[in-house]
Write an enzyme that holds these catalytic residues in place. Structure first.
Site, PDB file in Angstrom:
ATOM      1  CG  ASN A  74      -3.392  11.431   2.119  1.00 33.88           C
ATOM      2  OD1 ASN A  74      -2.760  10.550   1.521  1.00 33.88           O
ATOM      3  ND2 ASN A  74      -3.178  11.676   3.395  1.00 33.88           N
ATOM      4  CE  LYS A  75      -6.064   5.311   3.583  1.00 28.77           C
ATOM      5  NZ  LYS A  75      -6.886   4.434   2.701  1.00 28.77           N
ATOM      6  CG  ASP A  93      -3.330   7.602  -2.347  1.00 32.79           C
ATOM      7  OD1 ASP A  93      -2.977   7.930  -1.201  1.00 32.79           O
ATOM      8  OD2 ASP A  93      -3.296   6.427  -2.760  1.00 32.79           O
ATOM      9  NE  ARG A 138      -5.994   0.686  -2.664  1.00 32.60           N
ATOM     10  CZ  ARG A 138      -5.578   1.260  -1.531  1.00 32.60           C
ATOM     11  NH1 ARG A 138      -4.314   1.207  -1.171  1.00 32.60           N
ATOM     12  NH2 ARG A 138      -6.442   1.892  -0.752  1.00 32.60           N
ATOM     13  NE  ARG A 157      -0.766   1.720   3.599  1.00 30.19           N
ATOM     14  CZ  ARG A 157       0.324   2.464   3.803  1.00 30.19           C
ATOM     15  NH1 ARG A 157       1.494   1.955   4.085  1.00 30.19           N
ATOM     16  NH2 ARG A 157       0.252   3.782   3.696  1.00 30.19           N
ATOM     17  N   GLY A 158       0.209   2.420  -0.100  1.00 26.18           N
ATOM     18  CA  GLY A 158       0.954   3.666  -0.239  1.00 26.18           C
ATOM     19  C   GLY A 158       1.176   3.913  -1.718  1.00 26.18           C
ATOM     20  CB  ALA A 159       0.245   6.767  -3.903  1.00 22.47           C
ATOM     21  CD  GLN A 200      -4.298   2.487   6.290  1.00 21.97           C
ATOM     22  OE1 GLN A 200      -5.029   2.872   7.200  1.00 21.97           O
ATOM     23  NE2 GLN A 200      -4.765   2.241   5.077  1.00 21.97           N
TER      24      GLN A 200
HETATM   25  O1  MRU Z   1      -4.956   3.004   1.497  1.00 23.54           O
HETATM   26  P1  MRU Z   1      -3.501   3.294   1.634  1.00 23.54           P
HETATM   27  O2  MRU Z   1      -2.921   2.801   2.911  1.00 23.54           O
HETATM   28  O3  MRU Z   1      -2.720   2.845   0.424  1.00 23.54           O
HETATM   29  O4  MRU Z   1      -3.418   4.878   1.679  1.00 23.54           O
HETATM   30  C1  MRU Z   1      -2.160   5.494   1.705  1.00 23.54           C
HETATM   31  C2  MRU Z   1      -2.221   6.965   1.851  1.00 23.54           C
HETATM   32  O5  MRU Z   1      -3.274   7.549   1.933  1.00 23.54           O
HETATM   33  C3  MRU Z   1      -0.926   7.696   1.815  1.00 23.54           C
HETATM   34  O6  MRU Z   1      -1.020   8.899   2.529  1.00 23.54           O
HETATM   35  C4  MRU Z   1      -0.570   8.026   0.347  1.00 23.54           C
HETATM   36  O7  MRU Z   1      -0.583   6.877  -0.427  1.00 23.54           O
HETATM   37  C5  MRU Z   1       0.737   8.695   0.214  1.00 23.54           C
HETATM   38  S1  MRU Z   1       1.999   7.654   0.824  1.00 23.54           S
HETATM   39  C6  MRU Z   1       3.462   8.047   0.436  1.00 23.54           C
END
Ligand code: MRU
Length: 334
Positions: free
Chosen positions: A235-236, A225, A86, A49-51, A184
C-alpha cells in the site's frame, strides 16, 4: 456503455471524464479520457489514482476506443499501454486481463468494461458491511492515503468502511495521515471526509505514533494496491510504518481490499513490484522545489508483512492474521 457519474469518473454518453485529483481540493477540473494514450498519462500523473479506480478507468477508456471504431491492432496497442501504466496496483492488470480475450469482439469488450465498473460499486458495499461491523462506537480511527470515492467508483475501501460506520451512527473520529510525498491524505481524504460530515483531524505522517501512544486512535484502516497469497500487502508508502506503530501501541490494524486486489500469483510481499517515482516528488511539493538536487529514493508503496495485520477486510469475508497465515486466501478465492 451506460451514462454514469461517480465522484471521480463520469461517462456522459459521449465523453469519459476523470476528476483531476492533482488539482484537488481547491479546483475540480475534469479531464477527457476517451483516448487511451491520454488515460495512460492521467494514470501516470495520478490525476486518476487508487487501485480500483485505475482498473475501472482503464477498462472504460479501452471501451471508448472500441466504441470509436478502432481496429484490432489499435485496440491491442492501447490495451498494452494501459496495462503497463502503473506497476503495483494489480486491479489494473486484473481489469485488463478480463478484457484481453474480448479484443476481437468490441461489443463484448464494452459490455465487460461496464460490468467491471458495476462490480466495483458492489465490492465497495461488501467491504463496507464487513468492515463497519469491526468498528466500535466511540473509537478513534487512523487512515493513510486516500481510499474513498476518489479511489474507486463506489464508496471506497477503508474509507468506505469508515463512512458506513458513521452512517450506522457510531461516533467516530478519523485521524488522517497527510501521506507524503503527494499528500493524498491531506488533499483528498480530508476533502471527502468534510463532504461526508465525518469528524476528522489532519496530522503529518510523523505524528501517527503519538496519536496511537496516547490512545486517541484504537484502530487503523488502510487500503491496498496488491495483497499477496500469504496476506502480505503493498500500500502507499508509510503504511508499513503505521502498522509497526499500531502493533507497538496495541491498536488493531486492518487492510481493506476487494478480491480484485488479491494476487494469488504473488506468494508473498517480496514478489510484489514496487513503483519508484520521480525524485522531484520528494525534493519539492506541487512543482515547487524546496530541497537541493541531492539523490532521492522514492518508492511509491511499501509492503506490510501479514504478521502486523489484525484482519483483512474483503468484500466477502474478514480473514484474521491466523487465517491468512494458514493460506485461507487461496481457499477463499482460488
Ligand atoms: O499512488 P496512489 O494514490 O494511487 O495510491 C493509492 C493507495 O495507496 C491506496 O491506498 C490503494 O490504491 C487502495 S485505494 C482503494
Amino acid at each position: 456503455m451506460r451514462i454514469f457519474e461517480s465522484l471521480a469518473l463520469r461517462y456522459d454518453g459521449r465523453r469519459l471524464l476523470v476528476l483531476d485529483q492533482t488539482a484537488l481540493p481547491f479546483r475540480e477540473d475534469w479531464l477527457e479520457g476517451n483516448d487511451p494514450a491520454a488515460m495512460v498519462g492521467h494514470i501516470q500523473r495520478l490525476s486518476v489514482r487508487g487501485a480500483p479506480l485505475i482498473g475501472v478507468a482503464a477498462a472504460c477508456s479501452l471501451a471508448c476506443h472500441a466504441m470509436a471504431g478502432s481496429g484490432q491492432a489499435e485496440l491491442a496497442a492501447a490495451w498494452s499501454a494501459l496495462r503497463a501504466a502503473r506497476p503495483t496496483a494489480v486491479n489494473l492488470m486484473w481489469a485488463m486481463d478480463r478484457l484481453r480475450p474480448l479484443l476481437p469482439r468490441p461489443e463484448a469488450l464494452i459490455a465487460e468494461a461496464q460490468s467491471i465498473l458495476d462490480e466495483d460499486v458492489r465490492l465497495c458495499e461488501g467491504m463496507a458491511e464487513h468492515g463497519a461491523a469491526l468498528v466500535q462506537d466511540g473509537e478513534g480511527l487512523i487512515t493513510h492515503c486516500n481510499t474513498g470515492g476518489l479511489a474507486t467508483v463506489g464508496i471506497g475501501t477503508a474509507l468506505g468502511v469508515i463512512r458506513r460506520a458513521h452512517e450506522q451512527g457510531k461516533r467516530i473520529h478519523v485521524y488522517v495521515d497527510e501521506t507524503r510525498p503527494l499528500l493524498q491524505g491531506g488533499r483528498l481524504t480530508t476533502w471527502e471526509l468534510q463532504r461526508l460530515g465525518i469528524p476528522c483531524t489532519l496530522i503529518t505522517d510523523s505524528m501517527a505514533a503519538l496519536i496511537l501512544r496516547d490512545g486517541r486512535a484504537q484502530r487503523a484502516l488502510v487500503g491496498s494496491d496488491r495483497v499477496a497469497a500469504n496476506g502480505d500487502f503493498a500500500n502507499k508508502v508509510g503504511t508499513y510504518g503505521l502498522a509497526v506503530q499500531a502493533r507497538h501501541h496495541g491498536a488493531a490494524f486492518h487492510p481493506v481490499a476487494p478480491f480484485s486486489t488479491v494476487d494469488l500469483a504473488c506468494p508473498d510481499g517480496a514478489a510484489i513490484p514496487i513503483e519508484e517515482r520521480a525524485p522531484e516528488e520528494v525534493r519539492g511539493a506541487q512543482g515547487r522545489p524546496w530541497a537541493p538536487e541531492v539523490p532521492v529514493w522514492n518508492p511509491s508503496f511499501d509492503v506490510t508483512p501479514v504478521a502486523y495485520v489484525t484482519s483483512l477486510v474483503l468484500d466477502r469475508a474478514v480473514l484474521t492474521c491466523q487465517q491468512l497465515q494458514a493460506g485461507n486466501l487461496a481457499t477463499l478465492l482460488g
